[in-house]
Design a protein around this motif. Structure first.
Motif, PDB file in Angstrom:
ATOM      1  N   GLU A 165       7.776  -1.900   4.559  1.00 50.71           N
ATOM      2  CA  GLU A 165       7.579  -2.870   5.637  1.00 50.71           C
ATOM      3  C   GLU A 165       8.890  -3.586   5.940  1.00 50.71           C
ATOM      4  O   GLU A 165       9.720  -3.785   5.045  1.00 50.71           O
ATOM      5  CB  GLU A 165       6.525  -3.914   5.269  1.00 50.71           C
ATOM      6  CG  GLU A 165       5.141  -3.377   5.003  1.00 50.71           C
ATOM      7  CD  GLU A 165       4.866  -3.152   3.537  1.00 50.71           C
ATOM      8  OE1 GLU A 165       3.690  -3.163   3.131  1.00 50.71           O
ATOM      9  OE2 GLU A 165       5.844  -2.969   2.774  1.00 50.71           O
ATOM     10  N   CYS A 202       1.276  -3.069   4.617  1.00 49.88           N
ATOM     11  CA  CYS A 202       0.640  -1.950   5.297  1.00 49.88           C
ATOM     12  C   CYS A 202      -0.003  -1.036   4.267  1.00 49.88           C
ATOM     13  O   CYS A 202       0.379  -1.030   3.087  1.00 49.88           O
ATOM     14  CB  CYS A 202       1.618  -1.175   6.177  1.00 49.88           C
ATOM     15  SG  CYS A 202       2.915  -0.298   5.302  1.00 49.88           S
ATOM     16  N   TRP A 248      -2.995  -2.931   8.462  1.00 52.46           N
ATOM     17  CA  TRP A 248      -2.190  -4.073   8.041  1.00 52.46           C
ATOM     18  C   TRP A 248      -3.094  -5.107   7.379  1.00 52.46           C
ATOM     19  O   TRP A 248      -4.191  -5.380   7.874  1.00 52.46           O
ATOM     20  CB  TRP A 248      -1.482  -4.719   9.223  1.00 52.46           C
ATOM     21  CG  TRP A 248      -0.302  -3.965   9.726  1.00 52.46           C
ATOM     22  CD1 TRP A 248      -0.266  -3.063  10.758  1.00 52.46           C
ATOM     23  CD2 TRP A 248       1.035  -4.057   9.234  1.00 52.46           C
ATOM     24  NE1 TRP A 248       1.008  -2.587  10.928  1.00 52.46           N
ATOM     25  CE2 TRP A 248       1.834  -3.184  10.007  1.00 52.46           C
ATOM     26  CE3 TRP A 248       1.648  -4.791   8.216  1.00 52.46           C
ATOM     27  CZ2 TRP A 248       3.201  -3.027   9.794  1.00 52.46           C
ATOM     28  CZ3 TRP A 248       3.005  -4.633   7.998  1.00 52.46           C
ATOM     29  CH2 TRP A 248       3.772  -3.750   8.778  1.00 52.46           C
ATOM     30  N   MET A 293      -3.910   3.977   9.346  1.00 53.61           N
ATOM     31  CA  MET A 293      -2.972   2.952   8.901  1.00 53.61           C
ATOM     32  C   MET A 293      -3.559   1.576   9.174  1.00 53.61           C
ATOM     33  O   MET A 293      -4.247   1.361  10.187  1.00 53.61           O
ATOM     34  CB  MET A 293      -1.637   3.090   9.618  1.00 53.61           C
ATOM     35  CG  MET A 293      -0.941   4.418   9.381  1.00 53.61           C
ATOM     36  SD  MET A 293      -0.536   4.708   7.644  1.00 53.61           S
ATOM     37  CE  MET A 293       0.612   3.368   7.318  1.00 53.61           C
ATOM     38  N   ARG A 350       1.107   2.726  16.522  1.00 52.44           N
ATOM     39  CA  ARG A 350       1.794   3.679  15.637  1.00 52.44           C
ATOM     40  C   ARG A 350       2.561   4.690  16.460  1.00 52.44           C
ATOM     41  O   ARG A 350       2.216   4.983  17.616  1.00 52.44           O
ATOM     42  CB  ARG A 350       0.804   4.390  14.714  1.00 52.44           C
ATOM     43  CG  ARG A 350      -0.179   5.319  15.410  1.00 52.44           C
ATOM     44  CD  ARG A 350      -1.261   5.797  14.441  1.00 52.44           C
ATOM     45  NE  ARG A 350      -0.731   6.665  13.385  1.00 52.44           N
ATOM     46  CZ  ARG A 350      -1.360   6.911  12.253  1.00 52.44           C
ATOM     47  NH1 ARG A 350      -2.535   6.335  12.004  1.00 52.44           N
ATOM     48  NH2 ARG A 350      -0.840   7.738  11.355  1.00 52.44           N
ATOM     49  N   ILE A 381      -1.840  -3.663  16.846  1.00 54.49           N
ATOM     50  CA  ILE A 381      -1.384  -2.597  15.964  1.00 54.49           C
ATOM     51  C   ILE A 381      -1.096  -1.365  16.808  1.00 54.49           C
ATOM     52  O   ILE A 381      -1.809  -1.075  17.770  1.00 54.49           O
ATOM     53  CB  ILE A 381      -2.425  -2.291  14.864  1.00 54.49           C
ATOM     54  CG1 ILE A 381      -1.850  -1.339  13.811  1.00 54.49           C
ATOM     55  CG2 ILE A 381      -3.723  -1.760  15.443  1.00 54.49           C
ATOM     56  CD1 ILE A 381      -2.742  -1.175  12.571  1.00 54.49           C
ATOM     57  N   CYS A 421       6.285  -0.630   9.569  1.00 53.34           N
ATOM     58  CA  CYS A 421       6.026  -0.004   8.278  1.00 53.34           C
ATOM     59  C   CYS A 421       6.399   1.464   8.414  1.00 53.34           C
ATOM     60  O   CYS A 421       5.734   2.215   9.132  1.00 53.34           O
ATOM     61  CB  CYS A 421       4.566  -0.162   7.885  1.00 53.34           C
ATOM     62  SG  CYS A 421       4.069   0.790   6.432  1.00 53.34           S
TER      63      CYS A 421
END
Length: 119
Positions: A6, A96, A36, A34, A72, A70, A22
């Motif tokens: 992170e 994470c 948090w 994934m 990714r 969030i 992360c």
């Protein structure tokens, strides 16, 4: 060796914003959900947000919905957490976590990044 690292934490002012990252290595990132979490001093670790392996689905804790986002990037093996309108109560260590989409017993944690919100 699986690593989740992170970054992006630090000292921030109330009302400001931060983006935590992360970066994952050593695992097939696109096969993992994934999420948090954060843990404030004297409190239990709490789930903040999760994102599916393809990024198509997200879920948020009610307490952070609307302020936290969030996301990714599977090409970069990285998950992000954008935090808006920071509050002193957001002060915590942010972690994470990677959970295999088909085998939840296969999961990994990062070491955490400290976020301190103070004027």
């Amino acid at each position: 060796q699986v690593q989740l690292v992170e970054s992006g934490g630090g000292l921030a002012q109330p009302g400001g914003s931060l983006r935590l990252s992360c970066a994952a290595s050593g695992l097939a990132f696109s096969f993992y959900t994934m999420s948090w979490y954060r843990q404030a001093p004297g409190k239990e670790r709490e789930l903040l947000a999760a994102i599916g392996s393809t990024g198509d689905s997200t879920n948020y804790a009610g307490s952070v919905k609307g302020r936290f986002t969030i996301a990714r990037d599977n090409a970069k093996n990285t998950v992000y957490l954008q935090i808006l309108s920071l509050k002193p109560e957001d002060t915590a260590v942010y972690y994470c976590r990677a959970v295999h989409k088909w085998q939840a017993t296969i999961n990994y944690w990062g070491q955490g990044t400290q976020v301190t919100v103070s004027s």
